[in-house]
Structures are given as C-alpha cells and as structure tokens.
Design an enzyme around this catalytic site. Structure first.
Site, PDB file in Angstrom:
ATOM      1  N   SER A  13      -6.427  11.852  -8.050  1.00  0.00           N
ATOM      2  CA  SER A  13      -7.096  12.359  -9.266  1.00  0.00           C
ATOM      3  C   SER A  13      -7.933  11.284  -9.941  1.00  0.00           C
ATOM      4  CB  SER A  13      -6.064  12.937 -10.235  1.00  0.00           C
ATOM      5  OG  SER A  13      -5.282  11.919 -10.827  1.00  0.00           O
ATOM      6  N   ARG A  62       3.356  -5.260   7.661  1.00  0.00           N
ATOM      7  CA  ARG A  62       2.480  -5.112   6.493  1.00  0.00           C
ATOM      8  C   ARG A  62       1.178  -5.880   6.721  1.00  0.00           C
ATOM      9  NH1 ARG A  62       4.130  -3.159   1.388  1.00  0.00           N
ATOM     10  NH2 ARG A  62       6.298  -3.151   2.012  1.00  0.00           N
ATOM     11  N   MET A  87      -0.381   3.409  -2.938  1.00  0.00           N
ATOM     12  CA  MET A  87       1.035   3.108  -3.139  1.00  0.00           C
ATOM     13  C   MET A  87       1.581   2.079  -2.153  1.00  0.00           C
ATOM     14  SD  MET A  87       1.589   4.719  -5.807  1.00  0.00           S
ATOM     15  CE  MET A  87       3.355   4.595  -5.975  1.00  0.00           C
ATOM     16  N   HIS A 106      -2.567   1.218 -13.312  1.00  0.00           N
ATOM     17  CA  HIS A 106      -1.111   1.260 -13.340  1.00  0.00           C
ATOM     18  C   HIS A 106      -0.678   2.139 -14.509  1.00  0.00           C
ATOM     19  CE1 HIS A 106       2.982  -0.109 -12.660  1.00  0.00           C
ATOM     20  NE2 HIS A 106       3.093  -0.262 -13.960  1.00  0.00           N
TER      21      HIS A 106
HETATM   22  N1  LIG Z   1      -0.275  -7.520  -4.127  1.00  0.00           N
HETATM   23  C1  LIG Z   1      -0.458  -6.421  -4.892  1.00  0.00           C
HETATM   24  N2  LIG Z   1      -0.434  -5.198  -4.311  1.00  0.00           N
HETATM   25  C2  LIG Z   1      -0.595  -4.085  -5.096  1.00  0.00           C
HETATM   26  C3  LIG Z   1      -0.759  -4.194  -6.487  1.00  0.00           C
HETATM   27  C4  LIG Z   1      -0.793  -5.500  -7.071  1.00  0.00           C
HETATM   28  O1  LIG Z   1      -0.970  -5.659  -8.301  1.00  0.00           O
HETATM   29  N3  LIG Z   1      -0.644  -6.579  -6.241  1.00  0.00           N
HETATM   30  N4  LIG Z   1      -0.828  -3.031  -7.279  1.00  0.00           N
HETATM   31  C5  LIG Z   1      -0.209  -1.874  -6.616  1.00  0.00           C
HETATM   32  C6  LIG Z   1      -0.192  -0.551  -7.285  1.00  0.00           C
HETATM   33  N5  LIG Z   1       1.198  -0.280  -7.719  1.00  0.00           N
HETATM   34  C7  LIG Z   1       1.360  -0.054  -9.064  1.00  0.00           C
HETATM   35  O2  LIG Z   1       0.379   0.058  -9.831  1.00  0.00           O
HETATM   36  C8  LIG Z   1       2.292  -0.228  -6.817  1.00  0.00           C
HETATM   37  C9  LIG Z   1       2.168   0.481  -5.629  1.00  0.00           C
HETATM   38  C10 LIG Z   1       3.227   0.526  -4.712  1.00  0.00           C
HETATM   39  C11 LIG Z   1       4.419  -0.138  -4.987  1.00  0.00           C
HETATM   40  C12 LIG Z   1       5.521  -0.084  -3.981  1.00  0.00           C
HETATM   41  O3  LIG Z   1       6.624  -0.543  -4.235  1.00  0.00           O
HETATM   42  N6  LIG Z   1       5.209   0.479  -2.785  1.00  0.00           N
HETATM   43  C13 LIG Z   1       6.172   0.557  -1.673  1.00  0.00           C
HETATM   44  C14 LIG Z   1       6.031   1.872  -0.934  1.00  0.00           C
HETATM   45  C15 LIG Z   1       6.101   3.040  -1.901  1.00  0.00           C
HETATM   46  C16 LIG Z   1       5.623   4.332  -1.219  1.00  0.00           C
HETATM   47  O4  LIG Z   1       5.073   4.236  -0.093  1.00  0.00           O
HETATM   48  O5  LIG Z   1       5.771   5.408  -1.867  1.00  0.00           O
HETATM   49  C17 LIG Z   1       5.855  -0.548  -0.654  1.00  0.00           C
HETATM   50  O6  LIG Z   1       4.682  -0.988  -0.557  1.00  0.00           O
HETATM   51  O7  LIG Z   1       6.806  -0.903   0.081  1.00  0.00           O
HETATM   52  C18 LIG Z   1       4.547  -0.853  -6.171  1.00  0.00           C
HETATM   53  C19 LIG Z   1       3.494  -0.897  -7.094  1.00  0.00           C
HETATM   54  C20 LIG Z   1      -0.876  -1.683  -5.260  1.00  0.00           C
HETATM   55  N7  LIG Z   1      -0.592  -2.844  -4.500  1.00  0.00           N
HETATM   56  N1  LIG Z   2       1.614   1.901  -8.832  1.00  0.00           N
HETATM   57  C1  LIG Z   2       0.500   2.784  -8.605  1.00  0.00           C
HETATM   58  C2  LIG Z   2       0.750   4.075  -9.327  1.00  0.00           C
HETATM   59  O1  LIG Z   2       1.868   4.414  -9.682  1.00  0.00           O
HETATM   60  N2  LIG Z   2      -0.360   4.797  -9.565  1.00  0.00           N
HETATM   61  C3  LIG Z   2      -0.267   6.069 -10.250  1.00  0.00           C
HETATM   62  O2  LIG Z   2      -0.200   7.172  -9.349  1.00  0.00           O
HETATM   63  C4  LIG Z   2      -0.566   8.340 -10.100  1.00  0.00           C
HETATM   64  C5  LIG Z   2      -1.341   9.306  -9.226  1.00  0.00           C
HETATM   65  O3  LIG Z   2      -2.625   8.782  -9.091  1.00  0.00           O
HETATM   66  P1  LIG Z   2      -3.762   9.706  -8.393  1.00  0.00           P
HETATM   67  O4  LIG Z   2      -3.672  11.070  -9.039  1.00  0.00           O
HETATM   68  O5  LIG Z   2      -5.055   8.980  -8.678  1.00  0.00           O
HETATM   69  O6  LIG Z   2      -3.410   9.750  -6.917  1.00  0.00           O
HETATM   70  C6  LIG Z   2      -1.344   7.831 -11.337  1.00  0.00           C
HETATM   71  O7  LIG Z   2      -0.573   8.010 -12.513  1.00  0.00           O
HETATM   72  C7  LIG Z   2      -1.513   6.358 -11.064  1.00  0.00           C
HETATM   73  O8  LIG Z   2      -1.515   5.560 -12.249  1.00  0.00           O
END
Ligand SMILES: Nc1nc2c(c(=O)[nH]1)N[C@@H](CN(C=O)c1ccc(C(=O)N[C@@H](CCC(=O)O)C(=O)O)cc1)CN2
Ligand SMILES: NCC(=O)N[C@@H]1O[C@H](COP(=O)([O-])[O-])[C@@H](O)[C@H]1O
Length: 226
Positions: A13, A62, A87, A106
């Site tokens: 979105s 990764r 994510m 975020h």
């Molecule tokens: N190195 C960085 N990577 C990311 C950042 C950042 O600031 N530094 N921002 C995130 C976005 N995010 C929150 O805003 C966020 C996204 C994902 C995760 C997380 O724990 N992901 C898991 C998997 C979760 C899933 O697949 O549903 C993982 O990667 O193992 C935490 C925070 C984007 N990346």
């Molecule tokens: N850590 C990352 C995270 O939580 N992002 C959050 O995912 C939701 C869906 O976004 P989308 O509708 O743009 O897919 C949004 O609230 C965004 O802030």
C-alpha cells in the site's frame, strides 16, 4: 528524473501511495518483491511498471539473497531504493551499497518500538501517541536518520487493527513527501545523523506538505548514530 526501485513483501500500500502521488521528477523503474504472492506486484504490473520476484526462500543464505536482490535492483539503475512493507533484515553489505539512497517506513515513532508487531506493543505499553517514521536505512535495524514522522493518538478501545489502520493512513501521506524531498535533492544528513530538509515548510503546527494536508507535528526523535 530520478529512477526509483521499490521493494515490497505484501500488499504494497505504501508503494501504491508513492505511485499514485505522481511525484514530479520521479520514475518508478521497478517494483521487486521477496515473496511471489505479494499483492502489490499486480498493482504495479497493471500500471506498466516492471516487476520482479527475488524469493528469499530460494537462496542458501541471507548474503546470497541480498546479492541477488542488489543485482536485480541495479539492472534498473536505481538512484533511490524504497523499502515499502519490505520484511527482510538486510545485510551490512547490502545496506552499505545503497546507504544514503535507501529509505524505509517503519510503523512506530522511532526509536520507540523497532522491529515487528509495533502496534500491539504500543498498546501493551500504554503509550498515548504512536505513529510512523520514514528513515534512511543503516545496518543497525530501524535506527537510521529520521526523514519525517507522523503522530497519531492511541484511542481508548484501540486494538491492533484500528491502530494500524490509523497509522497506515499517515504512512501514505508522509512516505510520498519523503520521496519527493529526496527527488528534489533537498535532504542532507549531518555528522550527528540528523536529517535536514532544505526549504522545509514546517512550524509548530507541523509540516505544510504541498501535495498533502497538514501532518501533525511529531516530537523530536532522538537521532542515533547510523
Ligand atoms: N539492515 C536493515 N535492514 C532492514 C531495515 C533496517 O533499518 N536495517 N529496516 C527493515 C524494515 N523493518 C521494519 O521497519 C523490518 C523488517 C523485517 C524484520 C524482520 O525481523 N524480518 C524477519 C523475517 C520476517 C518475515 O519474513 O515476516 C527476518 O528478516 O528474518 C524486522 C524489521 C527492513 N530491513
Ligand atoms: N518493518 C517493516 C514494516 O513493518 N512495515 C509495515 O508494513 C505495513 C504494510 O506495508 P504495505 O501496505 O506498504 O505493504 C506498513 O504498516 C509498514 O509500515
């Protein structure tokens, strides 16, 4: 014209909001997802925006995933990479490759509630103000330089769904603005990790955003070194 690649994992979105904003000087070069079932891919394809899937489950590490993701991004000549509901935690090598031109949104007022499940955590913590943050991405999760924030109240009776919907409406207002400032070369980051916006229209009532109505003024967010 600046080329922008948007990374999504689901509905996208925020990607839709950026596309629909029609930011002058911005060209959405591609929308890339780490999940093949991301609903946002259909939205982009229907508008003639190139799409791609780089499935993180198809890679042994990764690092391998991030390398393949970067290769795909670079085929589109991205000048700005936008994480929009993306994510996956990105490796240091990936972040360093794009640092300064890699943004994320975020769903909290960083540095409060980094990580996941922010709305439920905010409710359980009993905070009265919550919101969203657009920040430059750094290797350290969710603590990069803050570009813009929006504040929403936590109302009596809020649950995760009602609060997340209120925050999401604000996300769709501030993310296009942050991207617009970048495209207009109006963003700089100080040595202390604070973002400065050239000719920013902001006062005690908040930001005057030309393409958007007022965004409530947000409290200062502690700038943490990147
Ligand atoms: N190195 C960085 N990577 C990311 C950042 C950042 O600031 N530094 N921002 C995130 C976005 N995010 C929150 O805003 C966020 C996204 C994902 C995760 C997380 O724990 N992901 C898991 C998997 C979760 C899933 O697949 O549903 C993982 O990667 O193992 C935490 C925070 C984007 N990346
Ligand atoms: N850590 C990352 C995270 O939580 N992002 C959050 O995912 C939701 C869906 O976004 P989308 O509708 O743009 O897919 C949004 O609230 C965004 O802030």
């Amino acid at each position: 014209m600046k080329s922008i690649v948007i990374l999504i994992s689901g509905r996208g979105s925020n990607m839709e909001a950026i596309v629909n904003a029609g930011i002058p000087g911005a060209r959405i070069a591609a929308v890339i997802s780490n999940r093949p079932d991301a609903k946002g891919l259909a939205f982009a394809a229907a508008r003639g925006i190139p799409t791609a899937v780089v499935d993180h489950k198809a890679f042994p590490s990764r690092e391998a995933f991030d390398a393949a993701l970067a290769e795909t991004i670079d085929t589109h000549g991205a000048e700005l990479v936008v994480l929009a509901g993306f994510m996956r935690v990105l490796t240091d090598a990936f972040v360093r490759r794009y640092e300064g031109r890699l943004m994320n949104i975020h769903p909290s007022l960083l540095p409060s509630f980094p990580g996941l499940h922010t709305h439920q955590r905010a409710i359980e913590a009993g905070v009265r103000a919550h919101g969203a943050t657009v920040h430059f991405v750094t290797p350290a999760l969710d603590c990069g330089p803050v570009v813009i924030q929006a504040v929403v109240p936590v109302l009596p009776g809020d649950d995760e769904d009602s609060l997340s919907a209120r925050v999401l409406r604000q996300e769709h207002r501030i993310y296009p603005q942050a991207v617009r400032w970048f495209v207009e070369d109006r963003l700089t980051v100080t040595a202390q990790g604070q973002v400065r916006v050239r000719d920013e229209a902001v006062d005690e009532a908040g930001w005057t955003i030309p393409s958007l109505d007022r965004v409530p003024g947000a409290g200062a967010c502690d700038s943490r070194p990147s």
